[in-house]
Design an enzyme around this catalytic site. Structure first.
Site: not given
Length: 316
Positions: A21, A85, A105, A137, A140, A158
Site C-alpha cells: 500500500e 488518501k 488497505v 465508524d 472499509a 492498530k
C-alpha cells in the site's frame, strides 16, 4: 490500470509478487524518512525473492508498481502537490480528476486483486473504531476483504481500534484470520492484543497451502488475514503504549478529530510522545510483514507450478 513492466513480467511467468500500500508512505510515516523507508520495504520483498508492487494513483492512473519518480511523488518528496488518501470509493473520483492518491488497505487490495496479485503486505489492518456503537465508524478494509481474493499480511489491527469488535466483524464477513506462529491476535505495536486466534500457521508453506486450498474449494473470493506479531525486540513498552494511547484518544476528542483523520492524528501523536519509539516499531513490523509476504508468495507461486505440471488424475 498501468502495470509496471517488471510486475507484468512476473505475473505472466507466475513468479511471486507482493502488493504494497502507499498510504503508509504518504500519511503514515514522517517526511523525509518516508521515501527511504518505502524503498526499504520494497527491498525487503526483493531480498526474499519476490517482486514488489507498490500501488497508487498517479496522474489519474492506477499504477501497479511504481518507478522511483512515482514513488517520490507519492511520498511528497517532489513538492508537486497534495496526495489524497484514497479508499475504494475514492478511486474513480481521483482517477477522473487526474489526481495523485495513496491507496489504503481497501483500495490496494481491490487493485491488487484486479491485477492478479494474491499476496499483500501492510502494517496494520483497519477495523471497527471504539465509538462505533454511536458513530458507525468502521474501516472499509473489512467489507472490501469480504469480497476480495487477497491475503493481507499485517501486524493485526492498530491498538486505537476496538479489536474484539473487529474480529467479530471479520468472522461475520467470512474473512479468515491466521496467526503466524501465535494463537494470540497482535495489536500492532504490541505482540498480544488480548484476543485469541482460532488458527495458527507456522511456516510460509503452511500459508501457501491454505491459499491453494481456497482456490481448490471455491472459497478464494474471500480475503484472508495473516496476523504476524511484531518481534519481541521491537515491541513498544506496554505501559508507555497504554499511557500514550489514552492521552492520544483524549487529545483527538478535544480537537474534534473524527473518521478517517483519527488514524494519522494518533500515529503522529504516538511518534511525538514516544520520541520516535513508535515509528521505529512501525517500520520494523512493516518490513517484517513484507519479508513474510514475499516468502508466502514464493511458496504460493511454487505450488502453482507444481499443480500445473501434475498429471491429470481423471485422465489416469
Amino acid at each position: 490500470m498501468l502495470v509496471h513492466p517488471e510486475v507484468a513480467e512476473a505475473l505472466a511467468a507466475h513468479r511471486p509478487v507482493v502488493a504494497l500500500e502507499s498510504t503508509i508512505i504518504s500519511h503514515g510515516l514522517p517526511r523525509p524518512d518516508n521515501l527511504r523507508i518505502a524503498r526499504e520495504i520494497e527491498d525487503a520483498v526483493r531480498q526474499e525473492g519476490a517482486v514488489p508492487a507498490t500501488i497508487a494513483i498517479v496522474d489519474g492512473q492506477a499504477r501497479i508498481g511504481l518507478d522511483d519518480d512515482a514513488l517520490a511523488r507519492v511520498a511528497g518528496a517532489t513538492g508537486a502537490g497534495e496526495v489524497d488518501k484514497v479508499s475504494v470509493r475514492d478511486v474513480a473520483v481521483v482517477a477522473a480528476r487526474g489526481g495523485v492518491g495513496a491507496t489504503t488497505v481497501a483500495s490496494t487490495a481491490h487493485l491488487a486483486a484486479r491485477a492478479g496479485i494474491r499476496v499483500f503486505a501492510t502494517g496494520g489492518l483497519g477495523g471497527v473504531h471504539r465509538e462505533a456503537r454511536d458513530t458507525w465508524d468502521e474501516s472499509a478494509d473489512l467489507t472490501t476483504l469480504s469480497r476480495t481474493a487477497v491475503l493481507v499480511v499485517c501486524a493485526g489491527v492498530k491498538s486505537i481500534l476496538d479489536v474484539g469488535a473487529t474480529l467479530e466483524r471479520l468472522e461475520t464477513l467470512n474473512v479468515g484470520v491466521l496467526g503466524y506462529r501465535t494463537e494470540r491476535f497482535p495489536g500492532f505495536y504490541l505482540r498480544d492484543s488480548g484476543h485469541p486466534i482460532g488458527w495458527q500457521v507456522d511456516t510460509p508453506a503452511d500459508v501457501a497451502a491454505v491459499l491453494r486450498a481456497q482456490d481448490d474449494l471455491g472459497t478464494g473470493g474471500y480475503g484472508l488475514v495473516l496476523a504476524n506479531p511484531i518481534a519481541a525486540a521491537d515491541e513498544l513498552d506496554r505501559d508507555l503504549h497504554d499511557r500514550t494511547l489514552n492521552a492520544g484518544l483524549a487529545a483527538a476528542q478535544a480537537a474534534g478529530v473524527r473518521g478517517k483523520d483519527v488514524t494519522p492524528f494518533l500515529l503522529e501523536f504516538f511518534h511525538r510522545e514516544t520520541h520516535g519509539a513508535s515509528l521505529a516499531a512501525n517500520v520494523a513490523l512493516v518490513v517484517a510483514n513484507a519479508r513474510l509476504a514475499a516468502a508466502v508468495a514464493s511458496h504460493y507461486a511454487a505450488s502453482h507450478d507444481a499443480a500445473s505440471h501434475a498429471p491429470d488424475a481423471a485422465a489416469g
